[in-house]
Design an enzyme around this catalytic site. Structure first.
Site, PDB file in Angstrom:
ATOM      1  N   ASP A  76     -24.065 -28.758  13.407  1.00 37.69           N
ATOM      2  CA  ASP A  76     -24.465 -29.616  12.288  1.00 37.69           C
ATOM      3  C   ASP A  76     -24.635 -31.068  12.723  1.00 37.69           C
ATOM      4  O   ASP A  76     -24.051 -31.515  13.712  1.00 37.69           O
ATOM      5  CB  ASP A  76     -23.402 -29.563  11.186  1.00 37.69           C
ATOM      6  CG  ASP A  76     -23.392 -28.246  10.442  1.00 37.69           C
ATOM      7  OD1 ASP A  76     -24.069 -27.301  10.890  1.00 37.69           O
ATOM      8  OD2 ASP A  76     -22.682 -28.151   9.416  1.00 37.69           O
ATOM      9  N   HIS A 126     -30.009 -29.583   6.633  1.00 38.53           N
ATOM     10  CA  HIS A 126     -28.674 -30.133   6.344  1.00 38.53           C
ATOM     11  C   HIS A 126     -28.795 -31.396   5.495  1.00 38.53           C
ATOM     12  O   HIS A 126     -27.930 -32.264   5.562  1.00 38.53           O
ATOM     13  CB  HIS A 126     -27.953 -30.418   7.659  1.00 38.53           C
ATOM     14  CG  HIS A 126     -26.456 -30.517   7.555  1.00 38.53           C
ATOM     15  ND1 HIS A 126     -25.689 -29.661   6.802  1.00 38.53           N
ATOM     16  CD2 HIS A 126     -25.573 -31.395   8.120  1.00 38.53           C
ATOM     17  CE1 HIS A 126     -24.414 -29.980   6.913  1.00 38.53           C
ATOM     18  NE2 HIS A 126     -24.314 -31.045   7.703  1.00 38.53           N
ATOM     19  N   HIS A 130     -26.809 -36.899   4.512  1.00 39.13           N
ATOM     20  CA  HIS A 130     -25.413 -36.437   4.556  1.00 39.13           C
ATOM     21  C   HIS A 130     -24.475 -37.274   3.686  1.00 39.13           C
ATOM     22  O   HIS A 130     -23.249 -37.159   3.787  1.00 39.13           O
ATOM     23  CB  HIS A 130     -24.906 -36.447   6.006  1.00 39.13           C
ATOM     24  CG  HIS A 130     -23.811 -35.466   6.287  1.00 39.13           C
ATOM     25  ND1 HIS A 130     -22.494 -35.696   5.949  1.00 39.13           N
ATOM     26  CD2 HIS A 130     -23.820 -34.267   6.912  1.00 39.13           C
ATOM     27  CE1 HIS A 130     -21.754 -34.667   6.356  1.00 39.13           C
ATOM     28  NE2 HIS A 130     -22.534 -33.786   6.932  1.00 39.13           N
ATOM     29  N   HIS A 227     -20.376 -29.168  15.713  1.00 38.09           N
ATOM     30  CA  HIS A 227     -21.211 -30.330  15.450  1.00 38.09           C
ATOM     31  C   HIS A 227     -21.804 -30.874  16.742  1.00 38.09           C
ATOM     32  O   HIS A 227     -21.106 -30.911  17.771  1.00 38.09           O
ATOM     33  CB  HIS A 227     -20.403 -31.433  14.750  1.00 38.09           C
ATOM     34  CG  HIS A 227     -19.956 -31.051  13.375  1.00 38.09           C
ATOM     35  ND1 HIS A 227     -18.871 -30.212  13.152  1.00 38.09           N
ATOM     36  CD2 HIS A 227     -20.447 -31.373  12.152  1.00 38.09           C
ATOM     37  CE1 HIS A 227     -18.715 -30.046  11.842  1.00 38.09           C
ATOM     38  NE2 HIS A 227     -19.652 -30.738  11.211  1.00 38.09           N
TER      39      HIS A 227
END
Length: 475
Positions: A76, A126, A130, A227
């Protein structure tokens, strides 16, 4: 002869009754059709009430269980300056993974996003930035970020991802409305089954990350959260050991596909206060359902008698050393006022014919290519012609404008085992591709001696009607 008054009256009464009967039947037909429509006004009210109560509505999908234990490594928050290091490790280990990327990071590092796709990995959405307070204060903000990132990825890589991962996971962040809207739009939402905890607390070392993953749980299918964003150097250090761990346990590695059943967390205690009214619900649901059409529009439908999906043959997905031996050192394909110039490393030469990169060829011809990583198809749009190179079925489907003398000939399917996917590049035979798209190759056989081969082609922009006779069968 004149009609009697009684006859005229009877005829008028009969006409009126007939009209009323027809109107009654028509009204009943409309009423029945409306009652059976989905969801309908009353159905939408019940649907809205159910979602507002917090109860999720399941959307039926067909998933295919893995035949053997399989792990899906996911990363991610990238792409970042660390992502190339992750890609290097994956390439060395011959492992495929899935990258849930941020739109703003793709804008900063488009070449890394392209590399992810070119090396056979899957992309997931994603969101754009964020930022939790923006994403989870109102679904409209979440939807706008998903669409923005989707458009960036489509423009940058040619991929429109169907996978979404919620920043921070769905637990406490998503409600029933979020799940329903995204499901109606055709997305698959993936949480994870193993959290490496590389982003859960500061100071996580590679050793602690590995020990966390070692705790499992290890089911038949495992989705691992990691990540590759900035600051995750320890994750990069831990990655080879994590791969070794799963190899020793007998797991296969794969990228996520729409056939993989998602892991989704249960609701959890809501972290956000949101208000939803019926008007916004109707608007967002309509937008979601309209978006769903994009997935079916990516691939030209095959005929009913098209071959069923078969496993991809090794010859179709791997480049062999034999394909690079012999033939010219350079290839120049003259396409009207444009030239496709390729070095020996950029094309394949076999038995007097050349395999060239599809995207580069079509771009020089003035067309476009959209690669669908999930379906393993390349969709070519060239003028009025659409062609779908389907690696899974080993076939080519071509739809083109029909000639007046053959109006029914609008689409054809060809077995096409010659196509090859190597290091993220799809190679196709030059002559057959030109001819199937209505163009033609004017040169003869390509010389086998070294040097530069010059090839002349006549291109018509994808608007030539009718079907050309192929010089030799494709199968």
């Amino acid at each position: 002869m004149k009609c009697r008054p009684q006859a005229n009256s009877f005829r008028m009464i009969s006409t009126v009754w007939t009209s009323m009967l027809c109107l009654t039947i028509l009204w009943l037909t409309v009423l029945t059709h409306t009652a059976g429509a989905a969801p309908g006004h009353e159905g939408e009210e019940a649907l809205f009430a159910q979602l507002k109560s917090g109860k999720r509505i399941a959307i039926e999908n067909n998933y295919t269980p893995a035949e053997k234990p399989t792990v899906y490594l996911t990363f991610d928050d990238g792409p970042s300056k660390l992502t190339p290091k992750v890609l290097d490790i994956l390439r060395e280990e011959d492992v495929r993974a899935t990258f849930f990327v941020l739109g703003e990071q793709v804008q900063e590092r488009p070449n890394i996003a392209k590399r992810i796709v070119e090396e056979g990995h899957a992309l997931g959405n994603h969101t754009y930035n964020h930022v939790y307070r923006e994403l989870y204060s109102d679904f409209r903000a979440f939807w706008e970020q998903v669409q923005k990132t989707e458009n960036i990825l489509l423009e940058t890589t040619g991929v429109r991802p169907r996978f979404i991962r919620a920043p921070g996971g769905t637990s406490g962040n998503f409600d029933a409305f979020y799940f329903y809207y995204l499901g109606q739009a055709g997305y698959e939402i993936y949480d994870w089954s193993i959290d490496s905890e590389d982003a859960r607390r500061p100071g996580m070392t590679a050793d602690r990350i590995v020990r966390t993953v070692e705790k499992g749980p290890f089911g038949k299918e495992v989705i691992v959260l990691m990540h590759d964003g900035s600051g995750h150097d320890e994750t990069v250090k831990a990655l080879p050991r994590i791969i070794k761990l799963f190899k020793e346990k007998g797991y296969a590695f794969a990228s996520l596909t729409p056939e993989v059943k998602p892991v989704q967390f249960s609701g959890g205690k809501p972290k956000w206060t949101r208000t939803v009214n019926r008007e916004s619900f109707d608007h967002l649901l309509a937008a979601a359902q309209e978006h769903r059409r994009l997935w079916s529009a990516q691939v030209v439908p095959a005929k009913d008698n098209a071959p069923q999906t078969q496993p991809v043959s090794p010859a179709a997905i791997a480049y062999t050393e034999a394909g690079s031996k012999g033939g010219p050192d350079r290839l120049n394909v003259h396409l009207g006022d444009r030239t496709l110039a390729l070095t020996k490393e950029q094309f394949r030469f076999r038995a007097g014919s050349c395999m060239v990169p599809l995207r580069r060829l079509i771009t020089e011809m003035g067309g476009t290519v959209e690669w669908n990583a999930e379906r393993r198809t390349a969709v070519v749009r060239y003028g009025a012609i659409t062609a779908v190179y389907d690696l899974a079925r080993q076939e080519l489907r071509v739809r083109r404008p029909a000639a007046e003398w053959a109006a029914e000939a609008k689409a054809r399917i060809y077995p096409f085992p010659e196509m090859e996917l190597a290091n993220g590049t799809l190679y196709v035979p030059l002559r057959q591709t030109l001819e199937l798209l209505g163009d033609r190759m004017l040169s003869g056989a390509i010389p086998q001696e070294r040097g530069t081969a010059e090839v002349q082609a006549a291109v018509y922009g994808g608007y030539r009607t009718g079907w050309m006779h192929m010089r030799k069968p494709l199968a």
